[in-house]
Write a protein that holds these residues in place. Sequence first.
Motif, mmCIF file in Angstrom:
data_model
loop_
_atom_site.group_PDB
_atom_site.id
_atom_site.type_symbol
_atom_site.label_atom_id
_atom_site.label_comp_id
_atom_site.label_asym_id
_atom_site.label_seq_id
_atom_site.Cartn_x
_atom_site.Cartn_y
_atom_site.Cartn_z
ATOM 1 N N ASN A 96 0.832 -1.205 0.000
ATOM 2 C CA ASN A 96 0.000 0.000 0.000
ATOM 3 C C ASN A 96 0.863 1.249 0.000
ATOM 4 O O ASN A 96 0.597 2.212 -0.730
ATOM 5 N N ILE A 97 1.906 1.242 0.821
ATOM 6 C CA ILE A 97 2.799 2.399 0.875
ATOM 7 C C ILE A 97 3.582 2.536 -0.431
ATOM 8 O O ILE A 97 3.806 3.645 -0.933
ATOM 9 N N ALA A 98 3.967 1.406 -0.996
ATOM 10 C CA ALA A 98 4.783 1.432 -2.224
ATOM 11 C C ALA A 98 3.962 1.741 -3.470
ATOM 12 O O ALA A 98 4.536 2.069 -4.517
ATOM 13 N N PHE A 99 2.647 1.658 -3.379
ATOM 14 C CA PHE A 99 1.800 1.732 -4.573
ATOM 15 C C PHE A 99 2.060 2.968 -5.445
ATOM 16 O O PHE A 99 2.221 2.849 -6.665
ATOM 17 N N ARG A 102 5.202 2.509 -7.477
ATOM 18 C CA ARG A 102 5.103 1.534 -8.570
ATOM 19 C C ARG A 102 4.302 2.118 -9.736
ATOM 20 O O ARG A 102 4.501 1.715 -10.890
ATOM 21 N N LEU A 103 3.408 3.050 -9.453
ATOM 22 C CA LEU A 103 2.646 3.697 -10.523
ATOM 23 C C LEU A 103 3.542 4.536 -11.428
ATOM 24 O O LEU A 103 3.151 4.883 -12.546
ATOM 25 N N SER A 104 4.724 4.886 -10.938
ATOM 26 C CA SER A 104 5.626 5.737 -11.706
ATOM 27 C C SER A 104 6.268 5.002 -12.888
ATOM 28 O O SER A 104 7.045 5.594 -13.631
ATOM 29 N N LYS A 105 5.992 3.692 -13.008
ATOM 30 C CA LYS A 105 6.398 2.894 -14.179
ATOM 31 C C LYS A 105 7.900 2.996 -14.467
ATOM 32 O O LYS A 105 8.326 3.582 -15.463
ATOM 33 N N GLU A 112 15.255 1.437 -4.449
ATOM 34 C CA GLU A 112 14.770 2.766 -4.050
ATOM 35 C C GLU A 112 13.394 2.681 -3.411
ATOM 36 O O GLU A 112 13.104 3.350 -2.405
ATOM 37 N N ILE A 113 12.529 1.841 -3.990
ATOM 38 C CA ILE A 113 11.186 1.665 -3.428
ATOM 39 C C ILE A 113 11.280 1.102 -2.019
ATOM 40 O O ILE A 113 10.623 1.588 -1.084
ATOM 41 N N ASP A 114 12.110 0.075 -1.858
ATOM 42 C CA ASP A 114 12.251 -0.538 -0.537
ATOM 43 C C ASP A 114 12.786 0.459 0.475
ATOM 44 O O ASP A 114 12.304 0.533 1.615
ATOM 45 N N ARG A 115 13.767 1.269 0.070
ATOM 46 C CA ARG A 115 14.329 2.256 0.992
ATOM 47 C C ARG A 115 13.282 3.277 1.413
ATOM 48 O O ARG A 115 13.149 3.591 2.610
ATOM 49 N N LYS A 116 12.537 3.798 0.453
ATOM 50 C CA LYS A 116 11.527 4.814 0.753
ATOM 51 C C LYS A 116 10.422 4.254 1.654
ATOM 52 O O LYS A 116 9.967 4.911 2.602
ATOM 53 N N VAL A 117 9.966 3.032 1.332
ATOM 54 C CA VAL A 117 8.896 2.426 2.136
ATOM 55 C C VAL A 117 9.360 2.209 3.572
ATOM 56 O O VAL A 117 8.644 2.520 4.527
ATOM 57 N N GLN A 141 -3.660 2.798 12.962
ATOM 58 C CA GLN A 141 -2.619 2.211 12.113
ATOM 59 C C GLN A 141 -2.936 2.395 10.639
ATOM 60 O O GLN A 141 -2.056 2.693 9.828
ATOM 61 N N ARG A 142 -4.209 2.257 10.274
ATOM 62 C CA ARG A 142 -4.594 2.471 8.872
ATOM 63 C C ARG A 142 -4.345 3.921 8.468
ATOM 64 O O ARG A 142 -3.932 4.200 7.346
ATOM 65 N N GLN A 143 -4.601 4.835 9.408
ATOM 66 C CA GLN A 143 -4.344 6.238 9.105
ATOM 67 C C GLN A 143 -2.866 6.473 8.863
ATOM 68 O O GLN A 143 -2.472 7.223 7.966
ATOM 69 N N ARG A 144 -2.009 5.821 9.629
ATOM 70 C CA ARG A 144 -0.569 5.982 9.441
ATOM 71 C C ARG A 144 -0.110 5.386 8.115
ATOM 72 O O ARG A 144 0.814 5.908 7.479
ATOM 73 N N VAL A 145 -0.755 4.306 7.689
ATOM 74 C CA VAL A 145 -0.420 3.730 6.381
ATOM 75 C C VAL A 145 -0.751 4.729 5.279
ATOM 76 O O VAL A 145 0.029 4.940 4.337
ATOM 77 N N ALA A 146 -1.915 5.364 5.385
ATOM 78 C CA ALA A 146 -2.302 6.365 4.390
ATOM 79 C C ALA A 146 -1.305 7.519 4.374
ATOM 80 O O ALA A 146 -0.952 8.044 3.305
ATOM 81 N N MET A 147 -0.826 7.898 5.547
ATOM 82 C CA MET A 147 0.171 8.966 5.606
ATOM 83 C C MET A 147 1.504 8.503 5.028
ATOM 84 O O MET A 147 2.211 9.267 4.378
ATOM 85 N N GLY A 148 1.849 7.232 5.252
ATOM 86 C CA GLY A 148 3.083 6.700 4.689
ATOM 87 C C GLY A 148 3.066 6.732 3.176
ATOM 88 O O GLY A 148 4.074 7.046 2.537
ATOM 89 N N ARG A 149 1.916 6.431 2.604
ATOM 90 C CA ARG A 149 1.794 6.470 1.145
ATOM 91 C C ARG A 149 1.990 7.892 0.628
ATOM 92 O O ARG A 149 2.512 8.109 -0.461
ATOM 93 N N ALA A 150 1.582 8.887 1.431
ATOM 94 C CA ALA A 150 1.788 10.279 1.041
ATOM 95 C C ALA A 150 3.256 10.672 1.174
ATOM 96 O O ALA A 150 3.800 11.384 0.337
ATOM 97 N N ILE A 151 3.918 10.169 2.207
ATOM 98 C CA ILE A 151 5.304 10.547 2.466
ATOM 99 C C ILE A 151 6.238 10.070 1.362
ATOM 100 O O ILE A 151 7.121 10.804 0.910
ATOM 101 N N VAL A 152 6.056 8.825 0.884
ATOM 102 C CA VAL A 152 7.025 8.261 -0.065
ATOM 103 C C VAL A 152 7.010 8.993 -1.405
ATOM 104 O O VAL A 152 7.971 8.887 -2.174
#
Length: 444
Positions: A96-99, A102-105, A112-117, A141-152
């Motif tokens: 979810n955080i990496a999504f 990965r969209l950046s194709k 880099e993805i692993d480091r950022k996540v 915890q779900r809220q923090r996941v949503a924030m993590g997706r924004a951070i990366v």
Amino acid sequence: MAAITMEHLVKKYDDGFPAVNDISIDVADGEFLILVGPSGCGKSTLLRMVVGLEDITSGDLNINGVRVNDKQPRDRNLSMVFQNYALYPHLSVYENIAFPLRLSKGQFSEEEIDRKVREAADTLDLNEHLERKPANLSGGQRQRVAMGRAIVRDADAFLFDEPLSNLDAKLRGQMRTEIAQLQRRMGITSLYVTHDQTEAMTLGDRVAVLKRGQLQQIASPRELYEQPVNLFVAGFIGAPSMNFIPARVNGSVFQTPIGDIEIPERVQGKLTNAPEIVLLGLRPEHFEDAKFVDEAKIPHGTVFDSEFTHTEWLGNQQYGYIHYQQDAAVQHKLNELAQELDADEMPAQVVVSLDASSRIRGGTTAKIWLDSRRMHVFNPETGENLTRDAEAGAELTREANEERKNEIERARQRDGARAAQTGDAAPHGDGDGAGNGAGSSAAR
């Protein structure tokens, strides 16, 4: 990071209704700005206009000096955290955080993805949950996941649309703290929509109060509380709400339904063009059981007898309630104000703060002291605060600006020291922090 400038933004729907009506706000680089107001005031619509999910009818939206009215959401480099988290239930926390990466194709390698996540997970204390699915997480915890997706995404700004409204009261308080600390550490420009004034007062560098699509006042939380520009802002900010009591001027006193109140010297000169009936704005903490007031303070206020209908003892504080006969001349204005504040009615009662040790109880009459130096006087027809000190209010916002910048700098120094000890990189963010260039109470 980004500075966001809204210039005379208007959003009209097909029926011609202006959900957002001529709003101009400068959001400084690194500032945490809160958009607050009752349901239907246009705050979420304004946020969606900034991110690109709503078209702008007229006006200009600039991000870092570039007009973005016609840019697609993906081209604005803004990251939004939604009320319902918008997580993918079939993906792990890690995915979810990496999504968005990965969209950046192919823009990011797996390393880099692993480091950022993992950096985001470490920042948000999610390391132990990376392999879990959203359904197995708590709301926080779900809220923090949503924030993590924004951070990366390394976005220029974070946009939050009532992110805590689905959480219980205790968890909301915890998440408020986490969001505030995260924003301080990263120093990233943030716009946050809420109808909860507690969130607004505790999170924001500045708070923009909206009513029916129009900006009422934008200032630091303390300025909004101590120097509100009108009845609406005064009634919306503060819990319990400010008391509004009808009063007539008779010489050196206000005649009110709860007794005569001496007119402070600073107020007398501001009543020249006041109407026959005014509304006194008195917050609960402006009152006290006279038995608990230092004798030196007594002359700076007014003491009068009041009969209490009931009291509420909360352990560390206590509230008393005084009912009175409402003045029919202002009833219509108070009913209108109640509707604007999403209330059914404006009860004819005064809520007073009492020392927790006070023995005042319902059905008793007691002497109450009012610190009349802190009162506000409003024109009931226009809603204008006749006693507002604009200069004093602006100084409160300037002080809050400096305090916040110093707080962010201290947070970064702590993170830098920890990073030096562990050999890790310090959190990103190189701006001045919140408030560099942020304005005072007046919208542009």
